[in-house]
Scaffold this motif. Structure first.
Motif, PDB file in Angstrom:
ATOM      1  N   VAL A 299       0.856  -1.186   0.000  1.00  0.00           N
ATOM      2  CA  VAL A 299       0.000   0.000   0.000  1.00  0.00           C
ATOM      3  C   VAL A 299       0.891   1.235   0.000  1.00  0.00           C
ATOM      4  CG1 VAL A 299      -2.111  -0.950   0.970  1.00  0.00           C
ATOM      5  CG2 VAL A 299      -0.262  -0.319   2.502  1.00  0.00           C
ATOM      6  N   VAL A 300       0.556   2.186  -0.874  1.00  0.00           N
ATOM      7  CA  VAL A 300       1.333   3.405  -0.980  1.00  0.00           C
ATOM      8  C   VAL A 300       0.556   4.551  -0.349  1.00  0.00           C
ATOM      9  CG1 VAL A 300       2.570   2.616  -3.021  1.00  0.00           C
ATOM     10  CG2 VAL A 300       0.423   3.874  -3.301  1.00  0.00           C
ATOM     11  N   LEU A 301       1.275   5.565   0.075  1.00  0.00           N
ATOM     12  CA  LEU A 301       0.682   6.636   0.868  1.00  0.00           C
ATOM     13  C   LEU A 301       0.396   7.889   0.051  1.00  0.00           C
ATOM     14  CD1 LEU A 301       2.870   6.176   4.073  1.00  0.00           C
ATOM     15  CD2 LEU A 301       0.670   5.132   3.504  1.00  0.00           C
ATOM     16  N   THR A 302       0.265   7.718  -1.277  1.00  0.00           N
ATOM     17  CA  THR A 302      -0.062   8.836  -2.154  1.00  0.00           C
ATOM     18  C   THR A 302      -1.558   8.942  -2.398  1.00  0.00           C
ATOM     19  OG1 THR A 302       0.594   7.331  -3.949  1.00  0.00           O
ATOM     20  CG2 THR A 302       2.133   9.083  -3.347  1.00  0.00           C
ATOM     21  N   GLY A 303      -2.339   8.052  -1.781  1.00  0.00           N
ATOM     22  CA  GLY A 303      -3.790   8.109  -1.901  1.00  0.00           C
ATOM     23  C   GLY A 303      -4.417   8.505  -0.583  1.00  0.00           C
ATOM     24  N   ALA A 304      -5.497   7.800  -0.225  1.00  0.00           N
ATOM     25  CA  ALA A 304      -6.247   8.161   0.984  1.00  0.00           C
ATOM     26  C   ALA A 304      -5.770   7.398   2.220  1.00  0.00           C
ATOM     27  CB  ALA A 304      -7.736   7.884   0.757  1.00  0.00           C
ATOM     28  N   GLY A 305      -4.757   6.559   2.057  1.00  0.00           N
ATOM     29  CA  GLY A 305      -4.380   5.670   3.142  1.00  0.00           C
ATOM     30  C   GLY A 305      -3.571   6.332   4.242  1.00  0.00           C
ATOM     31  N   ASP A 306      -3.495   5.645   5.381  1.00  0.00           N
ATOM     32  CA  ASP A 306      -2.794   6.134   6.563  1.00  0.00           C
ATOM     33  C   ASP A 306      -1.748   5.099   6.980  1.00  0.00           C
ATOM     34  OD1 ASP A 306      -2.884   5.909   9.838  1.00  0.00           O
ATOM     35  OD2 ASP A 306      -2.818   7.978   9.112  1.00  0.00           O
ATOM     36  N   ARG A 307      -0.518   5.554   7.165  1.00  0.00           N
ATOM     37  CA  ARG A 307       0.594   4.653   7.476  1.00  0.00           C
ATOM     38  C   ARG A 307       0.335   3.814   8.715  1.00  0.00           C
ATOM     39  NH1 ARG A 307       5.295   5.000  10.616  1.00  0.00           N
ATOM     40  NH2 ARG A 307       7.198   4.125   9.677  1.00  0.00           N
ATOM     41  N   ASP A 308      -0.118   4.440   9.795  1.00  0.00           N
ATOM     42  CA  ASP A 308      -0.314   3.706  11.038  1.00  0.00           C
ATOM     43  C   ASP A 308      -1.410   2.655  10.898  1.00  0.00           C
ATOM     44  OD1 ASP A 308       1.665   5.168  12.251  1.00  0.00           O
ATOM     45  OD2 ASP A 308       0.300   6.625  13.139  1.00  0.00           O
ATOM     46  N   LEU A 309      -2.459   2.982  10.128  1.00  0.00           N
ATOM     47  CA  LEU A 309      -3.523   2.010   9.886  1.00  0.00           C
ATOM     48  C   LEU A 309      -2.978   0.783   9.183  1.00  0.00           C
ATOM     49  CD1 LEU A 309      -6.488   1.039   9.606  1.00  0.00           C
ATOM     50  CD2 LEU A 309      -6.617   2.415   7.512  1.00  0.00           C
ATOM     51  N   PHE A 310      -2.154   0.989   8.157  1.00  0.00           N
ATOM     52  CA  PHE A 310      -1.628  -0.135   7.396  1.00  0.00           C
ATOM     53  C   PHE A 310      -0.614  -0.939   8.205  1.00  0.00           C
ATOM     54  CE2 PHE A 310      -2.695   2.646   3.567  1.00  0.00           C
ATOM     55  CZ  PHE A 310      -3.894   1.977   3.332  1.00  0.00           C
ATOM     56  N   ILE A 311       0.121  -0.270   9.088  1.00  0.00           N
ATOM     57  CA  ILE A 311       1.019  -1.005   9.982  1.00  0.00           C
ATOM     58  C   ILE A 311       0.197  -1.888  10.921  1.00  0.00           C
ATOM     59  CG2 ILE A 311       2.599  -0.763  11.938  1.00  0.00           C
ATOM     60  CD1 ILE A 311       3.823   1.639  10.526  1.00  0.00           C
ATOM     61  N   ALA A 312      -0.867  -1.322  11.479  1.00  0.00           N
ATOM     62  CA  ALA A 312      -1.734  -2.091  12.369  1.00  0.00           C
ATOM     63  C   ALA A 312      -2.339  -3.296  11.655  1.00  0.00           C
ATOM     64  CB  ALA A 312      -2.836  -1.196  12.931  1.00  0.00           C
ATOM     65  N   GLU A 313      -2.603  -3.140  10.350  1.00  0.00           N
ATOM     66  CA  GLU A 313      -3.168  -4.228   9.561  1.00  0.00           C
ATOM     67  C   GLU A 313      -2.105  -5.199   9.051  1.00  0.00           C
ATOM     68  OE1 GLU A 313      -6.331  -5.059   8.870  1.00  0.00           O
ATOM     69  OE2 GLU A 313      -7.024  -3.475  10.221  1.00  0.00           O
ATOM     70  N   LYS A 314      -0.848  -4.900   9.350  1.00  0.00           N
ATOM     71  CA  LYS A 314       0.288  -5.745   8.937  1.00  0.00           C
ATOM     72  C   LYS A 314       0.318  -5.954   7.423  1.00  0.00           C
ATOM     73  CE  LYS A 314       0.930  -8.237  13.293  1.00  0.00           C
ATOM     74  NZ  LYS A 314      -0.078  -7.508  14.076  1.00  0.00           N
ATOM     75  N   ALA A 315       0.185  -4.836   6.699  1.00  0.00           N
ATOM     76  CA  ALA A 315       0.363  -4.908   5.254  1.00  0.00           C
ATOM     77  C   ALA A 315       1.758  -5.431   4.949  1.00  0.00           C
ATOM     78  CB  ALA A 315       0.169  -3.522   4.632  1.00  0.00           C
ATOM     79  N   ASP A 316       1.883  -6.193   3.880  1.00  0.00           N
ATOM     80  CA  ASP A 316       3.178  -6.796   3.545  1.00  0.00           C
ATOM     81  C   ASP A 316       4.230  -5.732   3.246  1.00  0.00           C
ATOM     82  OD1 ASP A 316       2.388  -9.818   3.218  1.00  0.00           O
ATOM     83  OD2 ASP A 316       0.857  -8.660   2.165  1.00  0.00           O
ATOM     84  N   MET A 317       3.757  -4.621   2.686  1.00  0.00           N
ATOM     85  CA  MET A 317       4.681  -3.559   2.328  1.00  0.00           C
ATOM     86  C   MET A 317       3.937  -2.234   2.381  1.00  0.00           C
ATOM     87  SD  MET A 317       7.113  -3.589  -1.041  1.00  0.00           S
ATOM     88  CE  MET A 317       8.430  -2.404  -1.273  1.00  0.00           C
ATOM     89  N   ILE A 318       4.606  -1.193   2.860  1.00  0.00           N
ATOM     90  CA  ILE A 318       4.034   0.155   2.937  1.00  0.00           C
ATOM     91  C   ILE A 318       5.099   1.102   2.412  1.00  0.00           C
ATOM     92  CG2 ILE A 318       3.046   1.920   4.440  1.00  0.00           C
ATOM     93  CD1 ILE A 318       2.656  -0.428   6.524  1.00  0.00           C
ATOM     94  N   ALA A 319       4.733   1.927   1.425  1.00  0.00           N
ATOM     95  CA  ALA A 319       5.728   2.790   0.804  1.00  0.00           C
ATOM     96  C   ALA A 319       5.195   4.206   0.638  1.00  0.00           C
ATOM     97  CB  ALA A 319       6.152   2.226  -0.551  1.00  0.00           C
ATOM     98  N   ASP A 320       6.099   5.173   0.639  1.00  0.00           N
ATOM     99  CA  ASP A 320       5.708   6.561   0.442  1.00  0.00           C
ATOM    100  C   ASP A 320       5.019   6.753  -0.902  1.00  0.00           C
ATOM    101  OD1 ASP A 320       6.722   7.322   2.890  1.00  0.00           O
ATOM    102  OD2 ASP A 320       8.602   8.115   2.090  1.00  0.00           O
ATOM    103  N   ASN A 321       5.471   6.007  -1.902  1.00  0.00           N
ATOM    104  CA  ASN A 321       4.905   6.114  -3.241  1.00  0.00           C
ATOM    105  C   ASN A 321       5.286   4.875  -4.031  1.00  0.00           C
ATOM    106  OD1 ASN A 321       7.585   6.674  -4.608  1.00  0.00           O
ATOM    107  ND2 ASN A 321       7.466   8.432  -3.227  1.00  0.00           N
ATOM    108  N   VAL A 322       4.740   4.746  -5.227  1.00  0.00           N
ATOM    109  CA  VAL A 322       4.967   3.542  -6.014  1.00  0.00           C
ATOM    110  C   VAL A 322       6.431   3.399  -6.409  1.00  0.00           C
ATOM    111  CG1 VAL A 322       4.438   4.612  -8.256  1.00  0.00           C
ATOM    112  CG2 VAL A 322       4.065   2.154  -7.927  1.00  0.00           C
ATOM    113  N   ASN A 323       7.142   4.503  -6.597  1.00  0.00           N
ATOM    114  CA  ASN A 323       8.530   4.407  -7.015  1.00  0.00           C
ATOM    115  C   ASN A 323       9.422   3.881  -5.893  1.00  0.00           C
ATOM    116  OD1 ASN A 323       7.992   5.517  -9.642  1.00  0.00           O
ATOM    117  ND2 ASN A 323       7.766   7.499  -8.645  1.00  0.00           N
ATOM    118  N   ALA A 324       9.182   4.348  -4.663  1.00  0.00           N
ATOM    119  CA  ALA A 324       9.925   3.804  -3.525  1.00  0.00           C
ATOM    120  C   ALA A 324       9.645   2.311  -3.377  1.00  0.00           C
ATOM    121  CB  ALA A 324       9.543   4.548  -2.246  1.00  0.00           C
ATOM    122  N   ALA A 325       8.382   1.913  -3.593  1.00  0.00           N
ATOM    123  CA  ALA A 325       8.031   0.498  -3.514  1.00  0.00           C
ATOM    124  C   ALA A 325       8.784  -0.305  -4.566  1.00  0.00           C
ATOM    125  CB  ALA A 325       6.521   0.327  -3.694  1.00  0.00           C
TER     126      ALA A 325
END
Length: 340
Positions: A299-325
């Motif tokens: 999940v990338v953080l250039t949309g509506a998402g929230d970093r802490d929410l995705f960490i809590a959900e244990k997303a496999d990967m969290i990136a500032d944007n698609v290029n960093a991913a």
């Protein structure tokens, strides 16, 4: 494979769960338990809006302009700013609103109710009255049906009948399409525009993706856009060579996230055996988890998402944007020494 500044010296512990990878394009977190899967990817399926394309000056603004035109044409006054980008994000985070036309139908319903309740056609006044769009979105369980039930709960039987009679979703969708595509409506939707004939906001889609960072794996798109919207924006971005037409799954294919058949069809189209999905909302993460056996999700953080929410959900990967991913994925693929 070109390696873009993502090597062990750029990696530090975030917690017992995640590794932090700093790249020239931003930061990426990789769930340590998911590293073996990411190191062996052979395909990536991308969401479109907020992931590959910045829609902050296009789709995000279509809602507000469509609201202004729709209500002004019906005799309302002070209709500027009725729907703001933060309102759109609130509905996206509520879940079930991957289709922007359904999201627009939800805010239309709320404003019609407030207009009926307060016997007013003053948009500025009605915007300030509770429940606001964000208040309604915060209480939803997901999707347009949930919004309908929330508004009905505020109405008497007589009020609901009057509100429903004014709820012209078809006219709103047509106007929304014209605001977005303007003179490109024939190519995007197959009809000539009547209200908005100038260039539409689709021309303000801007690329986030930097093709230099794409790893040598199979690529596809799974989006809630229509096929016409996706194909025209893809052309405007100059991405026909990256994403072939037969590697794209859209609303026209009959499935909407979080239905995992969206991803099943995309994976089938690109022929990947070990795919990952890259999205930007909780619905994207849920779609990947519902996929047969589960699919690694970034999940990338250039949309509506929230970093802490995705960490809590244990997303496999969290990136500032698609290029960093993509840089982090490329580094993981480079470090995988197992036979392919």
């Amino acid at each position: 494979m070109v390696k873009h500044r993502s090597d062990p010296s750029d990696v530090s512990d975030v917690s017992d769960l995640y590794l932090r990878i700093r790249t020239e394009a931003g930061e990426a977190l990789i769930l340590q338990a998911s590293m073996p899967l990411i190191a062996r990817l052979d395909g990536i399926v991308f969401d479109f809006d907020g992931v590959l394309v910045d829609v902050g000056e296009s789709i995000q603004l279509v809602h507000g302009e469509a609201a202004r035109l729709f209500f002004t044409m019906r005799g309302w006054v002070n209709c500027e700013g009725l729907v703001e980008p933060s309102d759109v994000d609130a509905f996206k985070l509520a879940g079930g609103f991957n289709n922007d036309w359904e999201l627009a139908s939800a805010w239309l319903l709320l404003y019609l109710f407030k207009g009926e309740r307060h016997h007013s056609k003053d948009g500025r006044f009605l915007k300030s009255m509770s429940p606001t769009l964000k208040e309604i979105a915060a209480g939803l369980s997901g999707g347009l049906d949930s919004a309908v039930e929330a508004v009905k709960a505020h109405c008497s039987r007589e009020e609901w009948a009057r509100v429903e009679a004014q709820w012209d979703r078809r006219a709103l969708v047509r106007l929304f399409q014209e605001v977005y595509s303007g003179d490109l409506c024939p190519e995007v939707y197959g009809f000539e525009p009547e209200t908005v004939t100038a260039p539409g906001l689709i021309r303000k889609d801007r690329p986030i993706l930097d093709r230099r960072f794409l790893p040598p794996v199979k690529l596809g798109i799974a989006t809630g856009r229509t096929r016409g919207e996706t194909m025209v924006s893809r052309r405007l971005m100059g991405w026909e060579d990256i994403f072939p037409a037969d590697a794209i799954v859209s609303e026209d294919d009959g499935f909407l996230k979080p239905d995992p058949r969206v991803l099943a069809l995309a994976v089938e189209k690109i022929g990947a055996l070990r795919p990952m999905y890259v999205g930007d909302t909780p619905d994207d993460l849920l779609t990947a988890r519902r996929y047969n056996g589960g699919m690694p999700a970034c999940v990338v953080l250039t949309g509506a998402g929230d970093r802490d929410l995705f960490i809590a959900e244990k997303a496999d990967m969290i990136a500032d944007n698609v290029n960093a991913a993509l840089i982090a994925i490329g580094g993981a693929l480079c470090r995988d020494e197992r036979p392919k």
